[in-house]
Design a protein around this motif. Structure first.
Motif, PDB file in Angstrom:
ATOM      1  N   MET A   1       0.848  -1.182   0.000  1.00 19.95           N
ATOM      2  CA  MET A   1       0.000   0.000   0.000  1.00 19.95           C
ATOM      3  C   MET A   1       0.887   1.236   0.000  1.00 19.95           C
ATOM      4  N   GLY A   2       0.486   2.253  -0.744  1.00 17.26           N
ATOM      5  CA  GLY A   2       1.253   3.487  -0.741  1.00 17.26           C
ATOM      6  C   GLY A   2       0.502   4.587  -1.458  1.00 17.26           C
ATOM      7  N   PHE A   3       1.162   5.719  -1.586  1.00 16.71           N
ATOM      8  CA  PHE A   3       0.570   6.865  -2.288  1.00 16.71           C
ATOM      9  C   PHE A   3       1.677   7.536  -3.089  1.00 16.71           C
TER      10      PHE A   3
ATOM     11  N   GLY B   1      -2.930  12.616  -6.929  1.00 15.26           N
ATOM     12  CA  GLY B   1      -2.075  11.439  -6.803  1.00 15.26           C
ATOM     13  C   GLY B   1      -2.896  10.170  -6.917  1.00 15.26           C
ATOM     14  N   CYS B   2      -2.306   9.037  -6.561  1.00 21.05           N
ATOM     15  CA  CYS B   2      -3.060   7.780  -6.606  1.00 21.05           C
ATOM     16  C   CYS B   2      -2.547   6.806  -5.557  1.00 21.05           C
ATOM     17  N   ILE B   3      -3.415   5.848  -5.239  1.00 25.58           N
ATOM     18  CA  ILE B   3      -3.148   4.856  -4.199  1.00 25.58           C
ATOM     19  C   ILE B   3      -2.523   3.620  -4.834  1.00 25.58           C
ATOM     20  N   THR B   4      -1.310   3.296  -4.454  1.00 27.07           N
ATOM     21  CA  THR B   4      -0.637   2.113  -4.980  1.00 27.07           C
ATOM     22  C   THR B   4      -0.872   0.916  -4.059  1.00 27.07           C
ATOM     23  N   GLY B   5      -0.496  -0.262  -4.547  1.00 27.89           N
ATOM     24  CA  GLY B   5      -0.694  -1.487  -3.779  1.00 27.89           C
ATOM     25  C   GLY B   5      -1.898  -2.252  -4.270  1.00 27.89           C
TER      26      GLY B   5
END
Length: 619
Positions: free
Chosen positions: A397-399, A417-421
């Protein structure tokens, strides 16, 4: 006979004696192959081609029938490889160009004799000429003899890996003062580069590398053998970094190679690349910053292609520009154990995984995978029948404010931005695998996910003994807060085409805030009880706080009183007799055993609770 008559009349065959000799040879051949009703009695107790006696026999044949045309310390003369007897006027190599297939084939054979192997062929075209007669070839008889000698030697060397024979050195040294790549690789005159040692190392030899940063790609030219691998490792106490090479190590068409204890960084392609190899061991290495986060320049930490029967253990694979550990193209029978794979990211598309399985029949156990750009562990088409057991997959999980494709922005907060993971463990379009005894915590999407199996196909999938907590409930918004996570929900999810033949049981799930606990088909459930009633699965499933020691700090061991203690199904496919830390299963005297299977005291999740004064039971 008409042909013989013509040859006699033309004076080419001299009379009846020559005809008789030809007929005699034909009859002798017919007799030997059993064509005259006297079948030859063949021995049935000869060694098999892989038998050590046959290997030794082939090596002796090669040694006794070999002419070394040129040797740059590649063929280990003095280690049991002899030269063919040669009369005066031996052969030398003249650099007079040839052309066409004859030149390519002949020189390729010579390069093979010199240990070049696949991928190392040089298209130089020096013909063989007789010394003292520049420009004149050898006589037909000598040509035939030399060709036979070379062919036998090539066959022998291709069949038998070169090994350190009795009396030969077992250790080659690299680095330090007085080094020379034209030396012998001894402790007093070590090689300067690991690449040089890789050219000459043979079965049973260890390459010890002194402290320093090396820039050469290491490409072993020979295979080890089972029980006598070629080993590459730093000298005792040494710190060795390979930096900036295309690959730190390339193991291609060679087997029984061990690479242990290196730091490989900033490679322009994959940090470690393995192709068509067996018996490889990659252990205790750090592989980081491979490739660049730019389309067309990304690279995996470890790219394992057609690798079989090998071990990947105890490595740190981090901050690479593609997935950390990638198994593909039929890589099977491998053990991927005790590795940490983290912070891997493409940087322009949400796609990098900690451990990416596109190949079948491997065991993935005891690994820690976290903070990757996509899922922690994933199995995609080709990755059937894998055993994923005892791993910890958390906080994938990240941003990011970078412009990533396939990446969702938060509904509020920094929407630019966007949410990774993604998932903790993701299985898409694969069958026959077991996901057993893992701890899956705080990932963006459903913690354990099974989807995309062809409708009507039985998955043969088992999901059991896992601890899945707080998945898909709170994701970063880019300004210090949290929002509802995008994509799929639930601690465990099985989609509508993947239910047939799937067994889900003995898992422990929990959410710290209200949300989707489980998904079965297209229906979401907020409790284990509701899921059990609707699906008929998880008859032994639990919904409770697992009492993890310090999950925010990365400690997922169990505390006293955890409902995970002594309650697992030890008969679940792939269940181990040790936990992710290598500790044995123990019976906690303060807990009533509610487990089933051969041992009633195995714990759920990746770690076995160790009571202060355990009553340890040998499985």
């Amino acid at each position: 006979m008409k042909r013989f008559k013509v040859l006699i009349n033309a004076g080419i065959v001299k009379g009846e004696r020559a005809v008789d000799e030809h007929v005699r040879r034909l009859l002798r051949l017919a007799d030997r192959v059993g064509a005259l009703d006297a079948p030859r009695a063949w021995s049935h107790d000869v060694p098999t081609p892989t038998d050590e006696a046959r290997r030794e026999q082939l090596l002796r044949i090669a040694a006794s029938g070999m002419t070394v045309l040129r040797n740059g310390d590649t063929v280990p003369l003095g280690r049991g490889i002899a030269r063919c007897p040669m009369s005066s006027g031996g052969y030398t190599i003249r650099r007079r160009p040839l052309s066409g297939a004859r030149a390519r084939t002949g020189w390729s054979l010579l390069r093979t004799l010199e240990g070049q192997g696949a991928g190392r062929e040089r298209h130089e075209d020096p013909p063989m000429t007789r010394s003292g007669a520049f420009g004149q070839g050898p006589s037909p008889r000598r040509s035939a003899g030399l060709a036979a000698c070379v062919a036998v030697a090539a066959l022998g060397l291709a069949s038998v890996p070169l090994g350190a024979a009795g009396g030969a050195v077992t250790t080659l040294y690299v680095g330090g003062s007085g080094c020379s790549d034209t030396g012998s690789g001894t402790a007093t005159v070590p090689f300067c580069t690991i690449a040089k040692a890789a050219k000459v190392a043979v079965a049973g030899q260890t390459v010890l590398v002194a402290s320093g940063t090396y820039t050469d790609e290491v490409f072993p030219w020979h295979s080890g053998i089972s029980g006598s691998p070629i080993v590459f490792r730093p000298a005792t106490g040494a710190s060795v970094t390979i930096s900036g090479a295309k690959h730190g190590f390339t193991i291609s068409n060679q087997s029984w190679i061990t690479v242990s204890g290196f730091t490989i960084q900033a490679s322009t392609s994959n940090g470690i690349y393995v192709f068509n190899a067996t018996g490889v061991t990659l252990s205790g290495n750090t592989v980081r910053t491979s490739g660049q986060r730019v389309s067309g320049a990304t690279a995996y930490g470890m790219y394992l292609n057609s690798m079989t029967g090998s071990v990947v253990s105890g490595n740190l694979v981090t901050d690479n520009s593609a997935s950390g550990i990638f198994l593909t193209n039929g890589s099977t029978g491998n053990q991927v154990t005790g590795n940490e794979s983290s912070w891997n990211a493409y940087g322009y598309v949400r796609n990098a995984v900690g451990i990416d399985l596109r190949a079948p029949g491997n065991v993935i156990s005891g690994n820690r995978v976290h903070d990757n750009e996509d899922s922690g562990i994933q199995s995609y088409p080709g990755g059937d029948s894998n055993t994923i057991v005892g791993n910890v997959s958390y906080h994938n999980m990240g941003f990011t404010t970078a412009a990533l494709s396939n990446c969702s922005p938060p509904p509020t907060g920094n929407t630019g931005g966007c949410i990774t993971g993604d998932h903790g463990i993701d299985d898409f379009g694969v069958t026959g695998s077991s996901v057993v005894g893992n701890t899956v915590y705080d990932n963006v999407s459903s913690g354990i996910n099974l989807e995309g199996v062809a409708s009507g196909t039985s998955t043969g999938f088992t999901i059991a003994n896992n601890v899945a907590v707080d998945n898909a409930i709170g994701c970063p918004d880019g300004v210090g807060g949290t929002v509802k996570c995008p994509r799929t929900r639930g601690n465990i999810r099985v989609d509508s085409t993947s239910q047939l033949g799937t067994n889900v049981d003995s898992d422990l799930v929990s959410l710290s805030t209200a949300g989707t606990m489980m998904v079965w088909g297209s229906t979401s459930y907020t409790s284990m009880a509701a899921f059990r009633t609707a699906s008929g699965e998880e008859l032994r499933g639990l919904q409770a706080d697992p009492r993890l020691a310090n999950p925010a700090g990365g400690d997922f061991t169990l505390r006293a009183g955890s409902p995970a203690v002594d309650s697992a199904d030890s008969g679940a496919p792939g269940e181990l007799t040790t936990d992710a830390g290598g500790r044995p299963r123990v019976d906690d005297p303060a807990t009533v055993n509610t487990g089933i299977g051969p041992r009633a005291f195995d714990d759920r999740g990746a770690f076995e609770y160790q009571p202060p004064t355990p009553s340890q039971v040998t499985p």
